[in-house]
Scaffold this active site. Structure first.
Site, PDB file in Angstrom:
ATOM      1  CG  ASP A   1     112.330  24.919   8.034  1.00 54.63           C
ATOM      2  OD1 ASP A   1     112.658  23.745   7.783  1.00 54.63           O
ATOM      3  OD2 ASP A   1     111.633  25.606   7.256  1.00 54.63           O
ATOM      4  CB  SER A   2     113.257  19.785  10.203  1.00 56.19           C
ATOM      5  OG  SER A   2     114.678  19.823  10.151  1.00 56.19           O
TER       6      SER A   2
ATOM      7  CG  ASP B   1     116.067  25.404   6.418  1.00 59.02           C
ATOM      8  OD1 ASP B   1     116.193  25.753   5.224  1.00 59.02           O
ATOM      9  OD2 ASP B   1     115.580  24.305   6.747  1.00 59.02           O
TER      10      ASP B   1
ATOM     11  CE  LYS C   1     116.973  23.604   3.411  1.00 59.36           C
ATOM     12  NZ  LYS C   1     115.509  23.861   3.190  1.00 59.36           N
TER      13      LYS C   1
ATOM     14  CD  GLU D   1     110.797  25.308   2.576  1.00 57.45           C
ATOM     15  OE1 GLU D   1     109.612  25.555   2.265  1.00 57.45           O
ATOM     16  OE2 GLU D   1     111.102  24.581   3.539  1.00 57.45           O
TER      17      GLU D   1
ATOM     18  CD  GLU E   1     110.798  17.912   1.545  1.00 53.84           C
ATOM     19  OE1 GLU E   1     110.134  17.348   2.438  1.00 53.84           O
ATOM     20  OE2 GLU E   1     111.406  18.987   1.721  1.00 53.84           O
TER      21      GLU E   1
END
Length: 295
Positions: A76-77, A115, A145, A147, A213
């Site tokens: 998502d970056s 993501d 992925k 979070e 992270e």
């Protein structure tokens, strides 16, 4: 389940065997290996580290795959690095799926992880499953992925029980930056035990790996010893089983202040800047195109 595209012999062959052949020459190149989630666990068991980079399009994905990078993350970056947003929050599923599709089409060996963007999985395990299915079906991602820690265990369990491999992401979670008070190291002091507990919860829920992270190195080392699944660090010290960086940061395409955990291996911004200036100068001087470029 049948893929929507024809698979090469290398992809359908067992890991490390390559395509069937009558007899291999002694000096034949090593067969191409498709990285699967269980191979990362086997690497952890052997004490062999692996590398992960972000990728959002064809040529970066092909280059990193050729370089032997084991895992490519369609992160998502992309919100920051492709769509020019200030944070990762605005990017949508519909924006990420074409990027993930391009990356998965471009690699022969790397594991491609997509993501799940903010707002696409937090509401319920059912929402998470429907979102993840889109990435698996429409983009041919190999895994997803998400979070979050203990609170995301139901989502992870739902996905893995439904046949979707999940990479977890704990510690500092960029999608929660406002709730966490900005970019801050997570897991210091008494909070260290929670980071360990979150990693254990993700493993128990079925995650095949966990990203940590901005976690203190000693805490990340403890997590790595506490779980059998691979750990992947970004600002989490040397003792993780793998490392991940945003490729524009690692190779110097992005300029400005970098996070402490970034090591820059190249100055691609400088290379591209000079190349663009040289091109413009040739055009303005009337030296391009030359005879060799003209029909």
């Amino acid at each position: 389940m049948t893929s929507g595209r024809a698979m090469s012999p290398e992809e359908t062959a067992p890991y490390g065997t390559g395509p069937a052949r009558a007899e291999s020459a002694p000096d034949a190149p090593a067969p191409i290996k498709r990285i699967r989630t269980h191979h990362l666990r086997e690497m952890k068991q052997r004490g062999e580290k692996f590398a992960m980079l972000t990728a959002y399009e064809q040529y970066a994905a092909q280059t990193f795959d050729e370089a032997g990078i084991e895992v490519l993350l369609v992160g998502d970056s992309a919100s920051n690095n492709v769509f020019a947003n200030e944070t990762s929050l605005p990017v949508t599923v519909d924006e990420l799926i074409p990027l993930a599709r391009a990356v998965s089409r471009s690699v022969r060996r790397a594991l491609v992880v997509a993501d799940l963007p903010f707002g696409s999985y937090q509401a319920s395990p059912e929402q998470a499953y429907l979102t993840a299915v889109r990435f698996m079906k429409e983009a041919n991602a190999h895994a997803v992925k998400l979070e979050g820690g203990i609170e995301m265990a139901p989502q992870v369990r739902k996905l893995t029980e439904g046949g979707i491999p999940v990479m977890a992401h704990i510690g500092f979670t960029p999608q929660s930056e406002h709730n966490l008070g900005g970019y801050r190291v997570q897991g210091r002091g008494e909070a260290a035990a929670r980071v360990v507990a979150e990693a254990v919860a993700m493993e128990q829920a079925g995650a095949f790996a966990v990203v940590m992270e901005m976690v203190p190195g000693d805490v990340a080392a403890e997590v790595t010893k506490s779980v059998s699944i691979p750990t992947i660090g970004i600002g989490a010290g040397l003792d993780c089983d793998g490392q991940v960086l945003v490729w524009q940061d690692a190779f110097g395409l992005r300029t400005g202040r970098m996070p402490r955990f970034v090591k820059q291996y190249a100055d691609l911004h400088g290379v591209l800047l000079q190349a663009a200036r040289d091109y413009a100068a040739d055009v303005k001087a009337g030296t391009f195109p030359g005879p060799e470029h003209t029909f």
